[in-house]
Design a protein around this motif. Structure first.
Motif, PDB file in Angstrom:
ATOM      1  N   ILE A   1       5.508  13.537  -1.140  1.00 54.74           N
ATOM      2  CA  ILE A   1       6.843  13.043  -0.795  1.00 54.74           C
ATOM      3  C   ILE A   1       6.853  12.547   0.650  1.00 54.74           C
ATOM      4  CG2 ILE A   1       9.272  13.668  -0.498  1.00 54.74           C
ATOM      5  CD1 ILE A   1       8.782  15.787  -2.740  1.00 54.74           C
ATOM      6  N   LEU A   2       7.369  11.341   0.855  1.00 52.48           N
ATOM      7  CA  LEU A   2       7.408  10.725   2.178  1.00 52.48           C
ATOM      8  C   LEU A   2       8.840  10.702   2.719  1.00 52.48           C
ATOM      9  CD1 LEU A   2       5.006   7.683   1.625  1.00 52.48           C
ATOM     10  CD2 LEU A   2       4.477   9.908   2.643  1.00 52.48           C
ATOM     11  N   PRO A   3       8.985  10.676   4.046  1.00 53.44           N
ATOM     12  CA  PRO A   3      10.311  10.615   4.660  1.00 53.44           C
ATOM     13  C   PRO A   3      10.869   9.189   4.654  1.00 53.44           C
ATOM     14  CG  PRO A   3       8.657  10.661   6.372  1.00 53.44           C
ATOM     15  CD  PRO A   3       7.925  10.784   5.061  1.00 53.44           C
ATOM     16  N   ASP A   4      11.921   8.958   5.416  1.00 55.91           N
ATOM     17  CA  ASP A   4      12.524   7.631   5.522  1.00 55.91           C
ATOM     18  C   ASP A   4      11.465   6.550   5.722  1.00 55.91           C
ATOM     19  OD1 ASP A   4      15.006   8.772   5.310  1.00 55.91           O
ATOM     20  OD2 ASP A   4      15.644   8.333   7.355  1.00 55.91           O
ATOM     21  N   ARG A   5      11.703   5.413   5.150  1.00 55.56           N
ATOM     22  CA  ARG A   5      10.743   4.306   5.212  1.00 55.56           C
ATOM     23  C   ARG A   5      10.365   3.962   6.644  1.00 55.56           C
ATOM     24  NH1 ARG A   5      11.854  -1.888   3.565  1.00 55.56           N
ATOM     25  NH2 ARG A   5      13.998  -1.200   3.754  1.00 55.56           N
ATOM     26  N   LYS A   6      11.314   3.993   7.572  1.00 53.82           N
ATOM     27  CA  LYS A   6      11.039   3.618   8.968  1.00 53.82           C
ATOM     28  C   LYS A   6      10.045   4.572   9.631  1.00 53.82           C
ATOM     29  CE  LYS A   6      14.910   6.198  10.975  1.00 53.82           C
ATOM     30  NZ  LYS A   6      14.052   7.280  11.502  1.00 53.82           N
ATOM     31  N   ASP A   7       9.917   5.790   9.089  1.00 51.74           N
ATOM     32  CA  ASP A   7       9.012   6.781   9.683  1.00 51.74           C
ATOM     33  C   ASP A   7       7.585   6.692   9.138  1.00 51.74           C
ATOM     34  OD1 ASP A   7      10.994   7.932  11.324  1.00 51.74           O
ATOM     35  OD2 ASP A   7      11.738   9.139   9.655  1.00 51.74           O
ATOM     36  N   VAL A   8       7.397   5.918   8.081  1.00 57.06           N
ATOM     37  CA  VAL A   8       6.056   5.760   7.506  1.00 57.06           C
ATOM     38  C   VAL A   8       5.401   4.580   8.228  1.00 57.06           C
ATOM     39  CG1 VAL A   8       4.688   5.522   5.403  1.00 57.06           C
ATOM     40  CG2 VAL A   8       6.945   6.617   5.319  1.00 57.06           C
ATOM     41  N   THR A   9       4.821   4.877   9.368  1.00 56.32           N
ATOM     42  CA  THR A   9       4.270   3.845  10.246  1.00 56.32           C
ATOM     43  C   THR A   9       2.757   3.755  10.076  1.00 56.32           C
ATOM     44  OG1 THR A   9       3.880   5.345  12.089  1.00 56.32           O
ATOM     45  CG2 THR A   9       6.096   4.396  11.894  1.00 56.32           C
TER      46      THR A   9
ATOM     47  N   TYR B   1       0.832  -1.200   0.000  1.00 56.99           N
ATOM     48  CA  TYR B   1       0.000   0.000   0.000  1.00 56.99           C
ATOM     49  C   TYR B   1       0.870   1.255   0.000  1.00 56.99           C
ATOM     50  CZ  TYR B   1      -3.917   3.072   1.101  1.00 56.99           C
ATOM     51  OH  TYR B   1      -4.873   4.058   1.062  1.00 56.99           O
ATOM     52  N   ILE B   2       1.932   1.253   0.794  1.00 54.78           N
ATOM     53  CA  ILE B   2       2.852   2.391   0.798  1.00 54.78           C
ATOM     54  C   ILE B   2       3.510   2.540  -0.570  1.00 54.78           C
ATOM     55  CG2 ILE B   2       4.973   3.330   1.815  1.00 54.78           C
ATOM     56  CD1 ILE B   2       4.158   1.854   4.428  1.00 54.78           C
ATOM     57  N   PHE B   3       3.941   1.432  -1.137  1.00 53.72           N
ATOM     58  CA  PHE B   3       4.525   1.441  -2.483  1.00 53.72           C
ATOM     59  C   PHE B   3       3.547   2.049  -3.489  1.00 53.72           C
ATOM     60  CE2 PHE B   3       4.671  -1.594  -6.289  1.00 53.72           C
ATOM     61  CZ  PHE B   3       5.493  -0.782  -7.048  1.00 53.72           C
ATOM     62  N   SER B   4       2.300   1.601  -3.466  1.00 49.21           N
ATOM     63  CA  SER B   4       1.302   2.113  -4.396  1.00 49.21           C
ATOM     64  C   SER B   4       1.018   3.595  -4.150  1.00 49.21           C
ATOM     65  CB  SER B   4       0.011   1.306  -4.271  1.00 49.21           C
ATOM     66  OG  SER B   4      -0.995   1.824  -5.107  1.00 49.21           O
ATOM     67  N   PHE B   5       0.996   3.989  -2.884  1.00 45.55           N
ATOM     68  CA  PHE B   5       0.731   5.389  -2.534  1.00 45.55           C
ATOM     69  C   PHE B   5       1.756   6.304  -3.210  1.00 45.55           C
ATOM     70  CE2 PHE B   5       0.861   9.187   0.068  1.00 45.55           C
ATOM     71  CZ  PHE B   5      -0.467   9.398   0.428  1.00 45.55           C
TER      72      PHE B   5
ATOM     73  N   ASP C   1      -8.513  12.285   3.751  1.00 46.70           N
ATOM     74  CA  ASP C   1      -7.849  11.532   4.814  1.00 46.70           C
ATOM     75  C   ASP C   1      -6.973  10.420   4.230  1.00 46.70           C
ATOM     76  OD1 ASP C   1      -9.125  12.977   6.915  1.00 46.70           O
ATOM     77  OD2 ASP C   1     -10.936  11.761   6.594  1.00 46.70           O
ATOM     78  N   LEU C   2      -7.469   9.768   3.189  1.00 44.36           N
ATOM     79  CA  LEU C   2      -6.686   8.708   2.554  1.00 44.36           C
ATOM     80  C   LEU C   2      -5.497   9.238   1.776  1.00 44.36           C
ATOM     81  CD1 LEU C   2      -9.629   6.493   1.233  1.00 44.36           C
ATOM     82  CD2 LEU C   2      -8.085   5.934   3.119  1.00 44.36           C
ATOM     83  N   LEU C   3      -5.474  10.537   1.540  1.00 49.26           N
ATOM     84  CA  LEU C   3      -4.387  11.162   0.776  1.00 49.26           C
ATOM     85  C   LEU C   3      -3.496  12.056   1.641  1.00 49.26           C
ATOM     86  CD1 LEU C   3      -6.507  12.172  -2.360  1.00 49.26           C
ATOM     87  CD2 LEU C   3      -5.006  10.183  -2.125  1.00 49.26           C
TER      88      LEU C   3
ATOM     89  N   PHE D   1      -2.376   8.923   6.582  1.00 46.98           N
ATOM     90  CA  PHE D   1      -3.023   8.198   5.480  1.00 46.98           C
ATOM     91  C   PHE D   1      -3.125   6.702   5.767  1.00 46.98           C
ATOM     92  CE2 PHE D   1       1.425   7.753   4.262  1.00 46.98           C
ATOM     93  CZ  PHE D   1       1.505   6.547   3.576  1.00 46.98           C
ATOM     94  N   MET D   2      -2.192   6.150   6.536  1.00 44.05           N
ATOM     95  CA  MET D   2      -2.253   4.736   6.893  1.00 44.05           C
ATOM     96  C   MET D   2      -3.330   4.490   7.955  1.00 44.05           C
ATOM     97  SD  MET D   2      -0.106   3.233   4.934  1.00 44.05           S
ATOM     98  CE  MET D   2       0.218   1.629   5.657  1.00 44.05           C
ATOM     99  N   ASP D   3      -3.419   5.366   8.931  1.00 41.06           N
ATOM    100  CA  ASP D   3      -4.427   5.231   9.978  1.00 41.06           C
ATOM    101  C   ASP D   3      -5.838   5.310   9.389  1.00 41.06           C
ATOM    102  OD1 ASP D   3      -5.365   5.301  12.831  1.00 41.06           O
ATOM    103  OD2 ASP D   3      -6.051   7.278  12.209  1.00 41.06           O
ATOM    104  N   ALA D   4      -6.050   6.239   8.450  1.00 41.88           N
ATOM    105  CA  ALA D   4      -7.368   6.370   7.825  1.00 41.88           C
ATOM    106  C   ALA D   4      -7.734   5.113   7.049  1.00 41.88           C
ATOM    107  CB  ALA D   4      -7.379   7.586   6.900  1.00 41.88           C
ATOM    108  N   TYR D   5      -6.777   4.572   6.346  1.00 43.35           N
ATOM    109  CA  TYR D   5      -6.998   3.350   5.551  1.00 43.35           C
ATOM    110  C   TYR D   5      -7.373   2.169   6.436  1.00 43.35           C
ATOM    111  CZ  TYR D   5      -4.058  -0.711   3.857  1.00 43.35           C
ATOM    112  OH  TYR D   5      -3.493  -1.927   3.556  1.00 43.35           O
ATOM    113  N   VAL D   6      -6.720   2.028   7.589  1.00 49.59           N
ATOM    114  CA  VAL D   6      -7.031   0.942   8.509  1.00 49.59           C
ATOM    115  C   VAL D   6      -8.434   1.110   9.087  1.00 49.59           C
ATOM    116  CG1 VAL D   6      -6.449  -0.044  10.767  1.00 49.59           C
ATOM    117  CG2 VAL D   6      -4.641   0.412   9.098  1.00 49.59           C
ATOM    118  N   ARG D   7      -8.756   2.312   9.545  1.00 49.95           N
ATOM    119  CA  ARG D   7     -10.067   2.535  10.155  1.00 49.95           C
ATOM    120  C   ARG D   7     -11.194   2.276   9.155  1.00 49.95           C
ATOM    121  NH1 ARG D   7     -10.914   7.602  11.339  1.00 49.95           N
ATOM    122  NH2 ARG D   7      -9.018   8.499  10.451  1.00 49.95           N
TER     123      ARG D   7
END
Length: 538
Positions: free
Chosen positions: A289-297, A274-278, A398-400, A302-308
């Motif tokens: 633009i996203l930061p270091d991979r370890k920080d995309v939790t 999902y992160i890859f596709s985003f 929220d998803l974006l 956008f990840m929290d919205a997708y889960v909920r």
């Protein structure tokens, strides 16, 4: 061979004669001739959609299916036998040792993976089918290195993940066209095992990856209906869980469930893809633009919205909302480091179960107890369908939402280079799942690394110290990293490392990143299979 069918590679041993029988290939040909033109048109629709996004279009919930989302009365099929309780699912490739260990792990189910944790050499694909055939019949026991591998009396329930719609199976042609990798994987497993599974009180169960549109789910549903009629079993015997691992699919969760409702067993948060596709879908948007991979939790907006939204959607339609994979694996000989890693796993699984997930994924048998204990404590019944999350309101924005805390660091760039190089070299050597720095890396995590490097170069990003991220800077890190790759990953050759390095250098210079590294590099597997294939025209 059935008329029009050709097999362009061979596998030593008896697997090929067991799996590629004339009736099985006739079934595969029937599926290809009936459904491949639809697959091709859906893949062209993906390209058209990406062109619109690149031109400035934004993703939203489809207006033409608002009635599907608004209608409260429809529900998916009830849980199939063996899928009533899925609190812990273990995943991994289909080599014989992995199949036995995963089925014996104590997890509720085993997702046998022909996709992201698998390198699709012909040997891996055909032998993997034989291993599953034998496991279903409890004849998979073997000895290796003086150790006995024996299937337990009550193994995990088997679920199979075929390849995504985008991948061809170039070793098999029908009417001189390569068949779909998805259809190949599904067809052979289903044809050989569906009736045997039903006889044993279960059924043919699948995970469906990388869909981008509800019409792609409709295609799977049509294939399921056709296939059940073809061999003479009841419609609805097949059950499928869809991985929501592309950004467009997050806007069509209810529609995907609706299309598959007779055969649906839920949705899964395929977090890494999902992160890859985003990143890939929003490649033309400098605000993404996203930061270091370890920080995309999973706490990123956008990840929290997708889960909920996923949990709310699944429980509204009375199917399982499955959690995702923690990348950590056990660390031997370092108790302190292992406790830190396992602490991250505990926190991740606790977050999932308290959010309302009905189960989670693990990549290693030793993590089963951690995940099981947490779900046992917080999920007393077989699922949490009663947690409706009716308070959740997720808008398209929220998803974006890309307000992710973190920096782009030299360490993050080097980590991405190392992961992408090591995985790519391993994949083209025939190994699709590797541990790096005590994290399990597969195609999804390697893809994040690849497109992040492209994104940072393309948008002329800078490190947190102000240094520019240029192609030359990436080249220098690749050159520094190459000498260590063979130490990280066993069984790879200098030539394979060079291919991986040249590929990554080329990728960061492209106008747009490639759709999938696995599509780009299938040609490297041709030598492993011994023969020349028919390539797709798409």
């Amino acid at each position: 061979m059935p008329s029009g069918v050709k097999v362009l590679a061979s596998v030593p041993g008896d697997a090929q004669s067991l799996i590629l029988t004339e009736p099985a290939l006739a079934f595969l040909a029937a599926l290809h001739r009936t459904f491949d033109s639809t697959r091709q048109s859906l893949l062209r629709a993906r390209q058209a959609s990406q062109t619109r996004l690149d031109a400035g279009a934004t993703l939203d919930f489809p207006s033409e299916t608002a009635h599907v989302r608004a209608e409260p009365s429809w529900h998916c099929a009830p849980p199939a036998p063996g899928l009533e309780d899925r609190r812990v699912e273990i995943t991994g490739p289909t080599d014989r040792k992995m199949v036995v260990n995963a089925l014996n792990s104590g997890a509720k189910t085993f997702m046998a993976d022909f996709e992201d944790s698998n390198s699709p050499t012909f040997s891996n694909m055909v032998n993997g089918q034989k291993n599953l055939y034998d496991a279903i019949r409890h004849q998979v026991d073997f000895e290796q290195g003086g150790k006995q591998y024996k299937l337990s009396e009550k193994p995990a329930v088997l679920i199979v993940r075929p390849r995504g719609w985008h991948l061809d199976e170039p070793r098999i042609t029908v009417d001189d066209h390569p068949v779909s990798g998805s259809i190949f994987d599904f067809a052979l497993y289903f044809f050989h095992n569906a009736k045997e599974l039903v006889k044993r009180g279960l059924g043919p169960y699948f995970y469906l990856p990388k869909m981008e549109h509800y019409l792609e789910a409709r295609l799977w549903n049509d294939i399921f209906s056709f296939s059940q009629s073809y061999i003479g079993i009841s419609v609805g015997t097949i059950r499928a869980t869809v991985l929501i691992e592309t950004l467009p699919a997050a806007f069509q969760m209810e529609e995907i469930l609706f299309e598959l409702r007779t055969h649906s067993s839920g949705l899964n948060c395929g977090r890494w893809d999902y992160i890859f596709s985003f990143i890939k879908k929003r490649r033309a948007d400098p605000n993404a633009i996203l930061p270091d991979r370890k920080d995309v939790t999973m706490e990123s907006p956008f990840m929290d919205a997708y889960v909920r939204l996923l949990i709310q959607t699944c429980h509204k339609r009375k199917v399982a909302a499955m959690g995702g994979m923690s990348a950590q694996i056990p660390i031997k000989n370092d108790e302190k480091a292992n406790e830190i890693a396992m602490g991250k796993v505990r926190a991740d699984k606790l977050r999932e179960v308290t959010a309302g997930h009905d189960g989670t994924w693990i990549a290693h048998p030793l993590i089963n107890k951690i995940a099981t204990d947490i779900f046992n404590e917080h999920m007393l019944g077989p699922n949490q369908y009663h947690i409706r999350r009716e308070e959740v309101r997720v808008a398209a924005s929220d998803l974006l939402n890309t307000k992710v805390k973190g920096d782009i660091t030299d360490e993050g760039v080097r980590g991405n280079v190392q992961a992408a190089l090591a995985y790519t070299a391993a994949w083209i050597s025939g190994n699709g799942c590797i541990p790096i720095n005590y994290l399990m890396e597969d195609a999804a995590t390697a893809e994040i690394a690849r497109v992040q490097l492209w994104q940072w170069v393309h948008w002329k990003c800078t490190l947190n110290n102000g240094d520019p991220i240029s192609p030359g800077y990436i080249d220098s890190i690749i050159n520094d990293s190459v000498k260590d790759i063979k130490k990280l990953v066993g069984g790879i050759k200098d030539e394979q490392v060079k291919i991986a390095a040249d590929y990554l250098k080329d990728q960061v210079r492209k106008t747009w990143p490639s759709e999938f590294l696995t599509s780009d590099l299938m040609w490297c597997l041709e030598n492993l299979d011994g023969g020349r294939w028919v390539k797709s025209a798409l």
